[in-house]
Scaffold this motif. Structure first.
Motif, PDB file in Angstrom:
ATOM      1  N   GLN A 295       0.830  -1.208   0.000  1.00  0.00           N
ATOM      2  CA  GLN A 295       0.000   0.000   0.000  1.00  0.00           C
ATOM      3  C   GLN A 295       0.865   1.260   0.000  1.00  0.00           C
ATOM      4  OE1 GLN A 295      -2.782   0.043   3.263  1.00  0.00           O
ATOM      5  NE2 GLN A 295      -4.368   0.871   1.937  1.00  0.00           N
TER       6      GLN A 295
ATOM      7  N   ASN B 147      -7.041   9.513  -5.220  1.00  0.00           N
ATOM      8  CA  ASN B 147      -7.644   8.880  -4.062  1.00  0.00           C
ATOM      9  C   ASN B 147      -7.446   7.375  -4.164  1.00  0.00           C
ATOM     10  OD1 ASN B 147      -8.809   9.638  -1.720  1.00  0.00           O
ATOM     11  ND2 ASN B 147     -10.830  10.052  -2.570  1.00  0.00           N
TER      12      ASN B 147
ATOM     13  N   LYS C 206     -12.946   6.222 -11.329  1.00  0.00           N
ATOM     14  CA  LYS C 206     -12.260   5.223 -10.503  1.00  0.00           C
ATOM     15  C   LYS C 206     -11.867   4.045 -11.386  1.00  0.00           C
ATOM     16  CE  LYS C 206     -12.631   6.417  -6.063  1.00  0.00           C
ATOM     17  NZ  LYS C 206     -11.590   6.414  -5.109  1.00  0.00           N
TER      18      LYS C 206
ATOM     19  N   GLU D 226      -8.007   3.637  -2.985  1.00  0.00           N
ATOM     20  CA  GLU D 226      -8.966   2.855  -2.221  1.00  0.00           C
ATOM     21  C   GLU D 226      -8.600   1.378  -2.364  1.00  0.00           C
ATOM     22  OE1 GLU D 226     -13.612   1.594  -2.674  1.00  0.00           O
ATOM     23  OE2 GLU D 226     -13.043   3.605  -3.328  1.00  0.00           O
ATOM     24  N   SER D 227      -8.211   0.752  -1.278  1.00  0.00           N
ATOM     25  CA  SER D 227      -7.843  -0.661  -1.315  1.00  0.00           C
ATOM     26  C   SER D 227      -9.068  -1.522  -1.554  1.00  0.00           C
ATOM     27  CB  SER D 227      -7.187  -1.083  -0.007  1.00  0.00           C
ATOM     28  OG  SER D 227      -5.960  -0.419   0.156  1.00  0.00           O
TER      29      SER D 227
ATOM     30  N   ASP E 231      -8.299   7.157  -8.529  1.00  0.00           N
ATOM     31  CA  ASP E 231      -8.973   8.202  -9.293  1.00  0.00           C
ATOM     32  C   ASP E 231      -8.135   8.565 -10.509  1.00  0.00           C
ATOM     33  OD1 ASP E 231     -11.394   9.375  -9.087  1.00  0.00           O
ATOM     34  OD2 ASP E 231     -10.801  10.914  -7.647  1.00  0.00           O
TER      35      ASP E 231
ATOM     36  N   PHE F 133      -6.580  -2.465  -6.115  1.00  0.00           N
ATOM     37  CA  PHE F 133      -6.989  -1.180  -5.565  1.00  0.00           C
ATOM     38  C   PHE F 133      -7.685  -0.356  -6.643  1.00  0.00           C
ATOM     39  CE2 PHE F 133      -2.712  -0.885  -7.164  1.00  0.00           C
ATOM     40  CZ  PHE F 133      -2.684   0.301  -7.882  1.00  0.00           C
ATOM     41  N   LYS F 134      -8.378   0.682  -6.181  1.00  0.00           N
ATOM     42  CA  LYS F 134      -9.008   1.628  -7.094  1.00  0.00           C
ATOM     43  C   LYS F 134      -8.316   2.964  -6.928  1.00  0.00           C
ATOM     44  CE  LYS F 134     -13.562  -0.449  -7.241  1.00  0.00           C
ATOM     45  NZ  LYS F 134     -14.994  -0.264  -7.024  1.00  0.00           N
TER      46      LYS F 134
END
Length: 153
Positions: free
Chosen positions: A28, A40, A124, A42-43, A119, A116-117
């Protein structure tokens, strides 16, 4: 006795290993540093941590000779190396180095798939990376495997 065994299995199953959580944190952080800080992150998920070993020429020799020797059986590997060194003396030094590296665990690494996602221009996008980590959770290699069907290979 069975009650204690069941309790021990339950406790062990619920607690994540330190190695797994350390690897997840390392992956991460690596992605956070790699992508734009405004994005941004997002896991989505992490795969189970797998212990693997880099392949050597010795492994290739074991496979092509159909010897049936596993890479965990060091005594049989030593006998194979001795016999192969007699037939091919030019490969002796490399075979001995490979055998020593295998026995000492210098070729071992851990593999983890991180999904992960992120931006990207307001959209996304889901990405997947395969991480190779050492035993101290230092990232050795990170590969984008978003569009690969079997990312573990």
């Amino acid at each position: 006795m069975k009650k204690y065994l069941l309790l021990a299995l339950l406790v062990c199953g619920c607690v994540r290993s330190e190695q797994q959580s350390g690897a997840e944190n390392a992956a991460q952080e690596y992605i956070r540093k790699m992508i734009d800080s405004r994005s941004n992150l997002e896991s989505v998920s992490f795969s189970e941590l797998e212990k693997r070993r880099y392949k050597t020429k010795l492994d290739s020799s074991l496979t092509t000779s159909n010897s049936g020797i596993s890479s965990d059986d060091h005594k049989k590997m030593q006998k194979f190396v001795d016999s192969e060194n007699g037939v091919m003396p030019d490969a002796a030094i490399q075979n001995l180095k490979d055998l020593d590296n295998i026995e000492r665990g210098k070729l071992d690494y851990f593999m983890l798939i991180y999904t992960f996602k992120v931006d990207s221009a307001g959209v996304k996008k889901t990405r997947r990376y395969r991480f190779e980590l050492d035993s101290l959770n230092n990232v050795l290699n990170a590969t984008d495997v978003t569009h690969i069907r079997d990312p573990s290979e």
